[in-house]
Write a protein that holds these residues in place. Structure first.
Motif, PDB file in Angstrom:
ATOM      1  N   THR A 178      55.661  68.803  46.400  1.00 36.15           N
ATOM      2  CA  THR A 178      56.611  67.697  46.587  1.00 36.15           C
ATOM      3  C   THR A 178      56.093  66.437  45.916  1.00 36.15           C
ATOM      4  N   CYS A 179      57.009  65.498  45.724  1.00 40.77           N
ATOM      5  CA  CYS A 179      56.647  64.203  45.131  1.00 40.77           C
ATOM      6  C   CYS A 179      57.322  63.137  45.986  1.00 40.77           C
ATOM      7  N   VAL A 180      56.584  62.570  46.904  1.00 40.12           N
ATOM      8  CA  VAL A 180      57.176  61.569  47.792  1.00 40.12           C
ATOM      9  C   VAL A 180      57.472  60.304  46.977  1.00 40.12           C
ATOM     10  N   LYS A 181      58.668  59.770  47.202  1.00 41.90           N
ATOM     11  CA  LYS A 181      59.077  58.629  46.392  1.00 41.90           C
ATOM     12  C   LYS A 181      59.961  57.702  47.204  1.00 41.90           C
ATOM     13  N   HIS A 182      60.155  56.486  46.804  1.00 40.59           N
ATOM     14  CA  HIS A 182      59.575  55.773  45.679  1.00 40.59           C
ATOM     15  C   HIS A 182      58.679  54.728  46.300  1.00 40.59           C
ATOM     16  N   PHE A 183      57.384  54.866  46.098  1.00 37.08           N
ATOM     17  CA  PHE A 183      56.380  54.073  46.789  1.00 37.08           C
ATOM     18  C   PHE A 183      56.233  52.719  46.111  1.00 37.08           C
ATOM     19  N   ALA A 184      56.608  51.644  46.746  1.00 40.98           N
ATOM     20  CA  ALA A 184      57.008  51.530  48.140  1.00 40.98           C
ATOM     21  C   ALA A 184      58.141  50.518  48.270  1.00 40.98           C
ATOM     22  N   ALA A 185      58.883  50.734  49.375  1.00 38.16           N
ATOM     23  CA  ALA A 185      59.906  49.777  49.818  1.00 38.16           C
ATOM     24  C   ALA A 185      61.061  49.618  48.830  1.00 38.16           C
ATOM     25  N   TYR A 186      61.295  50.651  48.050  1.00 41.55           N
ATOM     26  CA  TYR A 186      62.367  50.604  47.046  1.00 41.55           C
ATOM     27  C   TYR A 186      63.728  50.317  47.685  1.00 41.55           C
ATOM     28  N   ASP A 194      70.257  47.818  43.116  1.00 44.45           N
ATOM     29  CA  ASP A 194      69.196  48.717  42.680  1.00 44.45           C
ATOM     30  C   ASP A 194      68.259  48.010  41.695  1.00 44.45           C
ATOM     31  N   TYR A 195      66.982  48.295  41.825  1.00 43.71           N
ATOM     32  CA  TYR A 195      65.895  47.776  40.974  1.00 43.71           C
ATOM     33  C   TYR A 195      65.594  46.302  41.231  1.00 43.71           C
ATOM     34  N   ASN A 196      66.307  45.685  42.149  1.00 48.63           N
ATOM     35  CA  ASN A 196      66.160  44.242  42.361  1.00 48.63           C
ATOM     36  C   ASN A 196      64.877  43.927  43.134  1.00 48.63           C
ATOM     37  N   THR A 223      52.124  65.146  45.313  1.00 47.98           N
ATOM     38  CA  THR A 223      52.318  64.105  44.305  1.00 47.98           C
ATOM     39  C   THR A 223      53.128  62.968  44.919  1.00 47.98           C
ATOM     40  N   LEU A 224      53.074  61.825  44.255  1.00 48.74           N
ATOM     41  CA  LEU A 224      53.772  60.640  44.746  1.00 48.74           C
ATOM     42  C   LEU A 224      54.283  59.840  43.560  1.00 48.74           C
ATOM     43  N   MET A 225      55.503  59.331  43.690  1.00 49.40           N
ATOM     44  CA  MET A 225      56.092  58.529  42.613  1.00 49.40           C
ATOM     45  C   MET A 225      56.145  57.063  43.033  1.00 49.40           C
ATOM     46  N   THR A 226      55.779  56.203  42.110  1.00 55.41           N
ATOM     47  CA  THR A 226      55.853  54.771  42.416  1.00 55.41           C
ATOM     48  C   THR A 226      57.296  54.287  42.231  1.00 55.41           C
ATOM     49  N   ALA A 227      57.574  53.144  42.828  1.00 56.48           N
ATOM     50  CA  ALA A 227      58.930  52.602  42.784  1.00 56.48           C
ATOM     51  C   ALA A 227      59.112  51.681  41.574  1.00 56.48           C
ATOM     52  N   PHE A 228      60.355  51.372  41.274  1.00 56.95           N
ATOM     53  CA  PHE A 228      60.669  50.460  40.163  1.00 56.95           C
ATOM     54  C   PHE A 228      60.414  48.989  40.521  1.00 56.95           C
ATOM     55  N   ASN A 229      60.570  48.688  41.811  1.00 58.44           N
ATOM     56  CA  ASN A 229      60.624  47.288  42.246  1.00 58.44           C
ATOM     57  C   ASN A 229      59.258  46.621  42.304  1.00 58.44           C
ATOM     58  N   ILE A 230      59.299  45.307  42.414  1.00 63.84           N
ATOM     59  CA  ILE A 230      58.075  44.569  42.714  1.00 63.84           C
ATOM     60  C   ILE A 230      57.863  44.578  44.225  1.00 63.84           C
ATOM     61  N   VAL A 231      56.607  44.484  44.610  1.00 58.91           N
ATOM     62  CA  VAL A 231      56.259  44.275  46.017  1.00 58.91           C
ATOM     63  C   VAL A 231      55.281  43.108  46.006  1.00 58.91           C
ATOM     64  N   ASP A 232      55.673  42.048  46.649  1.00 63.43           N
ATOM     65  CA  ASP A 232      54.881  40.819  46.633  1.00 63.43           C
ATOM     66  C   ASP A 232      54.547  40.389  45.203  1.00 63.43           C
ATOM     67  N   GLY A 233      55.554  40.429  44.366  1.00 68.06           N
ATOM     68  CA  GLY A 233      55.421  39.891  43.015  1.00 68.06           C
ATOM     69  C   GLY A 233      54.850  40.861  41.991  1.00 68.06           C
ATOM     70  N   ILE A 234      54.347  41.996  42.433  1.00 69.28           N
ATOM     71  CA  ILE A 234      53.723  42.924  41.476  1.00 69.28           C
ATOM     72  C   ILE A 234      54.487  44.246  41.477  1.00 69.28           C
ATOM     73  N   PRO A 235      54.942  44.688  40.314  1.00 73.17           N
ATOM     74  CA  PRO A 235      55.662  45.966  40.268  1.00 73.17           C
ATOM     75  C   PRO A 235      54.841  47.082  40.928  1.00 73.17           C
ATOM     76  N   ALA A 269      59.476  43.688  31.039  1.00 72.26           N
ATOM     77  CA  ALA A 269      60.698  43.027  31.521  1.00 72.26           C
ATOM     78  C   ALA A 269      60.438  42.277  32.823  1.00 72.26           C
ATOM     79  N   HIS A 270      59.556  42.825  33.653  1.00 73.76           N
ATOM     80  CA  HIS A 270      59.196  42.126  34.897  1.00 73.76           C
ATOM     81  C   HIS A 270      58.435  40.832  34.593  1.00 73.76           C
ATOM     82  N   GLY A 271      57.893  40.767  33.395  1.00 70.66           N
ATOM     83  CA  GLY A 271      57.151  39.563  33.022  1.00 70.66           C
ATOM     84  C   GLY A 271      55.734  39.531  33.577  1.00 70.66           C
ATOM     85  N   VAL A 272      55.127  40.707  33.748  1.00 73.04           N
ATOM     86  CA  VAL A 272      53.727  40.714  34.180  1.00 73.04           C
ATOM     87  C   VAL A 272      52.799  41.311  33.113  1.00 73.04           C
ATOM     88  N   ALA A 273      53.392  41.861  32.061  1.00 74.12           N
ATOM     89  CA  ALA A 273      52.563  42.356  30.954  1.00 74.12           C
ATOM     90  C   ALA A 273      53.191  41.836  29.664  1.00 74.12           C
TER      91      ALA A 273
END
Ligand code: BGC
Length: 716
Positions: A178-186, A194-196, A223-235, A269-273
């Motif tokens: 399995t692949c638990v998703k979308h970590f975290a708080a998506y 969505d993606y906001n 397995t685990l999949m990361t989320a698209f969103n930021i959490v506390d300012g960091i994707p 696009a998030h403006g962190v890289a």
């Protein structure tokens, strides 16, 4: 197998390519795969295709076999590809969308469904499912609520655990990783878009949004999949706090971490890289192993290692996790995993599998309204079956993997099978599209309704209205569907509405004219049969809402486990100033979490506690006697809620802490008991440590989250 020895022989190039996952159209050139993100033009040299680590979303078993065959002949180290797929609510035999399945409150059923899906997918060569999706969804505007188990972390955690165990089993022939998703708080995207942006306190994150991921990890998700969103300012994909401190550190997670579609590239696009290279550095240093559909690693890891920004060990560790997963999925023994097309043929859509899907559709459906018109006697002379979903195989729902509308039992087909003596007439009436204004079919529908005894209206969303990227700012039915209802009501008042949807809808107006409303969600392959069983009363509805139905979209996000506020509204009837209240509508939802009717009725005795004092380290029992007071057998989900009256931080007005499905015959009773200990009462206090705090507690046991009349005890 000695994976470390294998890694030591691999070239640097081979290693970094193992960390890349691409869609199958890169290999087969078929160009018709399920793209869930923007189409990418990576310009990967043909000779490098033999080094890529993984493939997502193949079209068919034949596609998979062809890709693997060519690959394995060419890969220099004899490493096979690993195939991952969104086996979200079934493979070919499709059960209801996950939100609907969650409404069954039946973890044993969730386990069975997952096991069934794993078996079908494994026999067609798949190794990993991109699931369970365990994001907490409190906002009906968010289209991906459909894939979730709803708003509650306790229920969500139980379902996450059952899903992982069902899919992974002992990782034998019939299992998938399995692949638990979308970590975290998506699921907490602002405004349900969505993606906001996601922005919440560490306390809220830990208390409500993380427990479901933790439950999946504890159950053994590989397995685990990361989320698209930021959490506390960091994707999330580059979020060290999430991936290193919490996931790997606190939870001891050892499995593979994969990005979501293109997410590493989206750091720009998030403006962190500032560029792709910076993105590669950030995600690698945050702990990301594999990139899905972005090429930061293959293009920049070499430079980053040369510059000392990323170490070789980090890369070797990531490659180790990829290869370990391949080994655990049996791919080094056979590159096609457990593929067995003959056996697949025998089990896919077998009666055994259809029966599981049917049971899931029956248990997940929620009866929202009923004045007694349901169940509808099989002796009824005539039925007008009207609406866009009447004879529509698309009710299988979106994200149904290999599921096909043509394998799906439509409502019309299901009804015809059961109501053999009745005249069934049907018409589409209107289209389901949210922007449809076409009223041209209404007149014919009214004529049919006029000459039939009972009208069944199949209303709701379009299947494609929920899912990824399907946020809505209007969650009621389109006007044209109400117009159909209004016109039919003029000639026939015996109206039953079947609601097809992937999200809660604010269907207040339905109550005025429909004598019954049954929410069928997107019920999957056996939808029509399940619905006919429910309508006829061969099966009594037992689903309970896993997500609140708002009264109005303006209440979103709305969830039962909210805080009281300093100025709680005394009731919904009056207008209040200077209270935590709307001036133009109720605070209460249309239908609450945990709510759902049955064809029988149940009564609950007062809650009995084995003691009114719970000592730290000890345990007390809360019990009720449940009685079936109606005229037939039925199943009730008994729900236990707690309220901590005073805490070092504010506590919700109610929190689900237990549930049990109980089936009782007419006049039958059963005592249902729940154990309560410190764990039941624990939460994150001021110091962000999780523990129970001494003081007074209320215990509620009932049939939905509105239950009142608590029993009281003190934790000392
Ligand atoms: C979705 C994931 C999905 C992935 C692969 C993404 O767009 O967010 O849930 O697993 O695509 O299809």
């Amino acid at each position: 197998m000695d994976i470390k020895a294998l890694i030591s022989k691999m070239s640097f190039r081979e290693k970094v390519y193992q960390l890349l996952q691409l869609t199958s159209d890169f290999f087969s050139g078929s160009g018709d795969v399920d793209l869930t993100g923007p189409i990418q033009d990576f310009k990967i040299a043909p000779e490098d295709m033999k080094l890529i680590g993984s493939v997502l979303n193949t079209r068919s078993a034949e596609d998979l076999i062809a890709i693997q065959k060519k690959y394995i002949e060419q890969n220099p180290s004899g490493i096979p590809l690993i195939f991952m797929l969104n086996v979200v609510h079934g493979y070919r035999t499709v059960y209801p969308v996950n939100l609907g399945l969650a409404c069954s409150f039946d973890t044993e059923l969730v386990f069975e469904c997952s096991k069934m899906a794993a078996k079908e997918a494994a026999l067609e060569g798949c190794s990993v499912t991109f699931g369970p999706m365990v994001d907490i969804a409190r906002d009906a505007r968010w289209g991906r609520a459909m894939e979730s188990s709803g708003e509650d972390p306790y229920l969500g955690a139980k379902i996450a655990e059952a899903t992982v165990k069902g899919f992974e089993g002992d990782m034998g022939k019939y299992n998938l990783a399995t692949c638990v998703k979308h970590f975290a708080a998506y699921g907490a995207a602002e405004a349900g878009m969505d993606y906001n942006t996601v922005d919440m306190s560490e306390r809220t994150l830990r208390e409500y949004f993380l427990p479901t991921y933790k439950a999946a990890v504890d159950a053994g998700a590989r397995t685990l999949m990361t989320a698209f969103n930021i959490v506390d300012g960091i994707p999330a994909v580059a979020n060290k706090h999430l991936l290193c401190d919490i996931l790997r550190g606190e939870w001891g997670y050892k499995g593979l971490i994969i990005s979501d579609f293109c997410a590493a590239k989206e750091l720009m696009a998030h403006g962190v890289a500032e560029d792709h290279k910076a993105a590669a550095e950030m995600v690698m240093n945050a702990g990301l192993d594999m990139e899905m559909m972005s090429v930061a690693y293959i293009n920049y890891l070499e430079e980053l290692v040369a510059e000392g920004r990323v170490s070789l060990k980090q890369i070797d560790d990531a490659v180790y996790r990829v290869l370990k997963l391949k080994e655990e999925c049996g791919l080094f023994e056979s590159p096609y995993g457990h593929l067995d097309l003959d056996e697949a043929k025998a089990v896919i859509l077998s009666e055994e599998h259809r029966a599981i899907a049917r049971r899931a559709a029956e248990e997940g459906a929620v009866l929202l309204e009923n004045d007694g018109i349901l169940p509808l006697a099989e002796s009824v002379e005539s039925i007008a079956l009207i609406g866009p979903h009447t004879d529509n195989g698309e009710i299988i729902g979106k994200w149904s993997c290999m599921g096909k509308p043509c394998d799906t039992v439509t409502v019309l087909e299901g009804m015809k099978k059961l109501y053999t003596g009745s005249r069934i007439e049907c018409a589409r009436g209107v289209f389901a599209a949210f922007d449809s204004k076409d009223e041209s079919g209404i007149a014919e529908a009214v004529k049919i309704a006029e000459r039939c005894d009972t009208v069944i209206l199949t209303l709701g969303e379009e299947p494609d209205d929920s899912g990824e990227g399907r946020s809505k700012m209007y969650i009621d039915l389109p006007d044209v569907q109400y117009k159909l209802l209004d016109e039919i009501y003029k000639v026939n008042k015996n109206i039953i509405v079947l609601l097809f949807t992937g999200r809660p809808l604010s269907v207040v107006r339905l109550r005025e004219k429909a004598r019954a409303v049954l929410c069928a969600w997107w019920p999957g392959t056996e939808g029509g049969n399940a619905i006919a069983n429910l309508i006829s009363g061969r099966v009594s509805p037992s689903g309970k809402l896993a997500m609140t139905f708002p009264y109005s979209v303006g209440q979103c996000p709305i969830y039962y486990n909210h805080y009281n506020s300093g100025r709680p509204r005394p009731d919904d009837q009056r207008r209040y100033n200077y209270k935590c209240a709307y001036i133009d509508g109720p605070n209460s939802p249309l239908y609450s979490f945990g709510y759902g009717l049955s064809y029988t009725s149940f009564s609950y005795s007062e809650v009995k506690l084995s003691d009114t004092v719970l000592k730290k380290g000890g345990k007390i029992t809360a019990s009720v006697e449940l009685t079936n007071t109606g005229n037939r057998e039925g199943t009730e989900t008994v729900q236990l809620y707690i309220r901590d009256l005073v805490g070092s931080v504010t506590r919700p007005v109610k929190e689900l802490r237990g549930f049990e499905r109980v089936t009782l015959g007419k006049d039958e009773s059963k005592v249902v008991s729940f154990d309560i200990d410190e764990e039941t009462l624990a939460f994150y206090g001021q110091d962000l440590q999780r523990r129970a705090e001494a003081g007074e507690f209320h215990i509620f046991i009932g049939g939905d989250s509105r239950v009142s009349s608590p029993a009281k005890f003190t934790l000392v």
